[in-house]
Design an enzyme around this catalytic site. Structure first.
Site, PDB file in Angstrom:
ATOM      1  N   TYR A 124       0.841  -1.189   0.000  1.00  0.00           N
ATOM      2  CA  TYR A 124       0.000   0.000   0.000  1.00  0.00           C
ATOM      3  C   TYR A 124       0.877   1.240   0.000  1.00  0.00           C
ATOM      4  CZ  TYR A 124      -3.713   3.287   0.951  1.00  0.00           C
ATOM      5  OH  TYR A 124      -4.607   4.312   0.841  1.00  0.00           O
ATOM      6  N   GLN A 186     -10.712   0.370   1.537  1.00  0.00           N
ATOM      7  CA  GLN A 186     -11.214  -0.487   0.452  1.00  0.00           C
ATOM      8  C   GLN A 186     -10.068  -1.198  -0.280  1.00  0.00           C
ATOM      9  OE1 GLN A 186     -11.628   2.750   0.742  1.00  0.00           O
ATOM     10  NE2 GLN A 186     -11.259   3.868  -1.156  1.00  0.00           N
ATOM     11  N   ASN A 209      -2.966   6.174   6.151  1.00  0.00           N
ATOM     12  CA  ASN A 209      -3.636   6.990   7.166  1.00  0.00           C
ATOM     13  C   ASN A 209      -4.322   6.082   8.191  1.00  0.00           C
ATOM     14  OD1 ASN A 209      -5.984   6.014   6.007  1.00  0.00           O
ATOM     15  ND2 ASN A 209      -6.386   7.887   4.852  1.00  0.00           N
ATOM     16  N   SER A 233       6.226   8.356  13.532  1.00  0.00           N
ATOM     17  CA  SER A 233       7.662   8.166  13.338  1.00  0.00           C
ATOM     18  C   SER A 233       8.457   8.805  14.490  1.00  0.00           C
ATOM     19  CB  SER A 233       8.057   8.790  12.001  1.00  0.00           C
ATOM     20  OG  SER A 233       9.329   8.343  11.608  1.00  0.00           O
ATOM     21  N   GLN A 255      12.764  14.648  11.427  1.00  0.00           N
ATOM     22  CA  GLN A 255      11.722  13.838  12.017  1.00  0.00           C
ATOM     23  C   GLN A 255      10.467  14.663  12.234  1.00  0.00           C
ATOM     24  OE1 GLN A 255      12.502  10.746  12.111  1.00  0.00           O
ATOM     25  NE2 GLN A 255      10.343  10.388  12.485  1.00  0.00           N
ATOM     26  N   HIS A 258       7.765  15.198   9.542  1.00  0.00           N
ATOM     27  CA  HIS A 258       6.901  14.090   9.116  1.00  0.00           C
ATOM     28  C   HIS A 258       5.456  14.289   9.553  1.00  0.00           C
ATOM     29  CE1 HIS A 258       9.212  11.196   6.953  1.00  0.00           C
ATOM     30  NE2 HIS A 258      10.170  11.155   7.853  1.00  0.00           N
ATOM     31  N   GLU A 322      12.526   4.097  16.914  1.00  0.00           N
ATOM     32  CA  GLU A 322      12.498   3.635  15.515  1.00  0.00           C
ATOM     33  C   GLU A 322      13.844   3.953  14.839  1.00  0.00           C
ATOM     34  OE1 GLU A 322       9.938   5.975  13.094  1.00  0.00           O
ATOM     35  OE2 GLU A 322       9.844   4.505  11.465  1.00  0.00           O
ATOM     36  N   HIS A 323      14.245   5.228  14.918  1.00  0.00           N
ATOM     37  CA  HIS A 323      15.540   5.654  14.374  1.00  0.00           C
ATOM     38  C   HIS A 323      16.429   6.093  15.521  1.00  0.00           C
ATOM     39  CE1 HIS A 323      12.579   6.700  11.132  1.00  0.00           C
ATOM     40  NE2 HIS A 323      13.451   6.019  10.411  1.00  0.00           N
ATOM     41  N   ASP A 356      16.658   6.707   5.056  1.00  0.00           N
ATOM     42  CA  ASP A 356      15.286   6.835   4.550  1.00  0.00           C
ATOM     43  C   ASP A 356      15.229   6.564   3.051  1.00  0.00           C
ATOM     44  OD1 ASP A 356      14.249   7.473   7.005  1.00  0.00           O
ATOM     45  OD2 ASP A 356      14.393   9.635   6.713  1.00  0.00           O
ATOM     46  N   GLU A 410       1.190 -36.894  28.256  1.00  0.00           N
ATOM     47  CA  GLU A 410       0.259 -35.832  27.866  1.00  0.00           C
ATOM     48  C   GLU A 410      -1.120 -36.401  27.511  1.00  0.00           C
ATOM     49  OE1 GLU A 410       1.887 -33.155  24.912  1.00  0.00           O
ATOM     50  OE2 GLU A 410       3.168 -32.167  26.391  1.00  0.00           O
ATOM     51  N   HIS A 415      -0.852 -40.388  19.415  1.00  0.00           N
ATOM     52  CA  HIS A 415       0.510 -39.905  19.176  1.00  0.00           C
ATOM     53  C   HIS A 415       1.524 -41.002  19.513  1.00  0.00           C
ATOM     54  CE1 HIS A 415      -1.358 -35.975  18.925  1.00  0.00           C
ATOM     55  NE2 HIS A 415      -0.201 -35.385  18.729  1.00  0.00           N
TER      56      HIS A 415
END
Lengths: 430, 430
Positions: A124, A186, A209, A233, A255, A258, A322-323, A356, A410, A415
């Protein structure tokens, strides 16, 4: 920007808290869209694309002619930059290939593990006037290296039904097999369930989003694999008195631009450096667009002074950024102490923006503390490990007694019997 | 058992459909329990343990004295079986170690990837009279091999507040650091949020009833990592005219005895073999306990005759079974064509139960078709891959132009500037 001096460990939790996401308000509309697409396929997709993207499309797929046109339209310098960056990404992810193992755990009993690519994956990519074509490369290049047979990209069209040519060009350079002009929840539904024209995929990747994020979460509960839990981020910079304040400022601002909820943190063992970095941020900010976004992000940003050297890496690992930018003189040493982070940038000449786009590492990374348990996207995100085992009769005679003993304990009699019938049978061939 | 002959490809979807799980009815109680534990910690845990497990405990932790007693109590043959199986599991997962990579993607620009263990992981083990101590080994042994610092096990107590000694012994042999006598959704909540006495973990592993499964799902949406999406267990056996019907029967019954919704499938290219396997199942079933469970599972089981050899592996990969037994003469060859499966058992002397306990491969595997995108539990389930990069000034001068070009095209000016300020600065040290 809030300056904090030697905050006590008990306060770290509160201090480093990320903003909470509350997707409840949109849950109902996402549920409706998912159900509608599952039941009505392309008909529903077309309806939502008309209503939400303002484009009425008869055919969602991008044609070869459009791909061709995008390549012709796009600026040569940008095409060249995309090619060079894709080449580094390919190199780094190719190096992650291999890793199959095989062990004779005992005589006559071999176990092995093989990495096998997923057949079909979906990517996506959000739309807009400055679309994230770099993310196309970060997912499609490794998918191609892994050996996925069918790489499907979805991205919302603009009102004219068009997709930004940089997305199309990056997709072509990265080995995407087909592109559909659909977006939002969708599009996630189409990839999760399949429609008359859009194929169901094994795993869905990519940023989006809140509708896209929630849709991915919801289909993941139905068993569709997704890449990573998504959140705002983050960057954490560790600096000392020798780090040029302008470098720090540019990294923090990278950063902050963003989004208003981007997380920006600086830790340093030098109070003057913190003041100078703060001033540099304020100055550099004046030269940037997106000042409102940056301003809102910086409101909750933290500049933390820590005297105790050991506490610095403790805080880094506690926050699990993250970074992580290590720009101190002993950065190489500190790198060895990183336990929780998505991607780490070492020294004064490795800005986050290099990773990046161009260094070769992946920029799809765990946010919101997920780096404690999650890896960023890497070659294995597009493969699964299948295990195999093969025993001969002698090995089964040997280890089979342990299996039978445990099965009995068990309470799983069949088995146990599955071993016994084989050991009792004198005639079966190998 | 339903026999199907050469079903058309269009019918495979319907034919191989798994039962749908609907956790909606219990969502409310699980939500209540999670909230309660998050707010009230140990107080809530104690309340639920009293109400649901019938044990009122002041201290949830299992004491060293109890561990000692378990070791003394347990049957020697079982202890020996556990030790031998744990040794094979350790060997196979140790072989998965390593895999760190480092690449000079271009002169002066090095990228590397390092596997780092999670700090603290949690393992859930269900209770009952025949408890799954084998699952303890399947999760704790690899966690220990990976290098996790703190391995926490939770398991519900019986009415006397006790845990089965086999669980305790297997935990001690596998390197578990601490054991808490708590179960259900409240135990998942304790691991996810932490309480006054039970520590928060980075990832939660292990099987459980529908309350545990839903609780794991729900905390995973809050960012706590979990092992695998859970579903009923499955086996698919591929056989030919030479496979002894009793072997097939024992394998199918091993799966069926797990539960009424266990999925049992046989595919063979020989109609007589299918009839003989069916009779062998009916016969062997008479000698087994749990006949009601087995009977219900077999009701929805499928015995599929396929003439076309290629279609056999197509159907296997379409179904993506958790366990795949290849017991044909050309099993080795077929193994090379497996694209979707959790774990594969090859030949006549490798029953699934061998992998369930003793071969060394992991028995925590993807069900419900998740094998298309998910691996079973393996060493990397307990580690994350962190990426690092370091560029020198010359490398940044070279590739930085590509970064700046792409940042500009994505409208991220501070990203571009983060490269530019470094290239403009003549004085910074490396």
């Amino acid at each position: 920007m809030q300056i904090l001096k030697n905050p006590a460990k008990e306060t770290w939790n509160e201090l480093l808290k990320r903003p909470m996401q509350d997707p409840e308000q949109i849950r109902e509309s996402v549920t409706t869209i998912l159900d509608d697409v599952r039941k009505n396929g392309d008909f529903a997709i077309r309806k939502y694309t008309r209503a939400l993207d303002g484009a009425d499309l008869e055919d969602f797929r991008v044609s070869p002619a459009t791909m061709q046109k995008a390549e012709e339209e796009l600026d040569d310098a940008l095409k060249d930059a995309i090619k060079r960056s894709a080449s580094n990404i390919r190199k780094f992810h190719e190096a992650q290939n291999g890793g199959d193992i095989s062990v004779d755990v005992q005589a006559g009993l071999r176990c092995w593990q093989k990495a096998v690519p997923m057949d079909r994956i979906g990517i996506y990519i959000p739309g807009g006037s400055a679309p994230l074509f770099s993310s196309v490369m970060m997912m499609a290049v490794p998918a191609r290296v892994a050996g996925c047979k069918d790489i499907v990209l979805v991205t919302p069209p603009d009102e004219n039904g068009e997709v930004h040519p940089a997305i199309l060009y990056a997709a072509a350079r990265s080995g995407v097999d087909r592109i559909y002009r659909i977006g939002g929840a969708q599009a996630v539904a189409a990839l999760a369930y399949g429609t008359q024209t859009i194929p169901q995929v094994d795993k869905i990747f990519g940023p989006g989003n809140q509708f896209v994020t929630l849709a991915k979460q919801m289909v993941s509960l139905e068993g569709v694999a997704i890449d990573l839990p998504a959140g705002p981020s983050e960057v954490l910079v560790v600096a000392d008195k020798n780090t040029p304040p302008r470098f720090i400022a540019a990294d923090l601002l990278s950063q902050a631009e963003h989004g208003p909820d981007s997380q920006v943190i600086l830790i340093a063992d030098d109070e003057q450096l913190i003041d100078r970095a703060k001033r540099a941020v304020e100055q550099m900010m004046q030269q940037l667009p997106k000042q409102e976004i940056i301003g809102r992000s910086l409101e909750s940003s933290k500049l933390i002074f820590l005297t105790d050297q050991r506490q610095i890496m403790d805080m880094v690992n506690y926050y699990a950024p993250e970074h992580l930018i290590l720009a101190t003189e002993n950065a190489d040493e500190l790198a060895g102490e990183v336990r929780n982070a998505g991607s780490v940038f070492i020294g004064n000449y490795t800005p986050e923006s290099l990773g990046d786009y161009s260094s070769g590492t992946n920029h799809v990374l765990p946010t919101n503390g997920a780096a404690k348990a999650y890896s960023g996207v890497n070659l294995d995100s597009f493969r699964k490990r299948i295990t195999f085992q093969k025993a001969d009769r002698k090995a089964l005679e040997d280890i089979g007694s342990a299996t039978m003993e445990m099965a009995k304990a068990e309470g799983l009699e069949a088995h146990r019997k599955a071993v016994e019938v084989r050991l009792n049978d004198q005639n079966a061939s190998l």
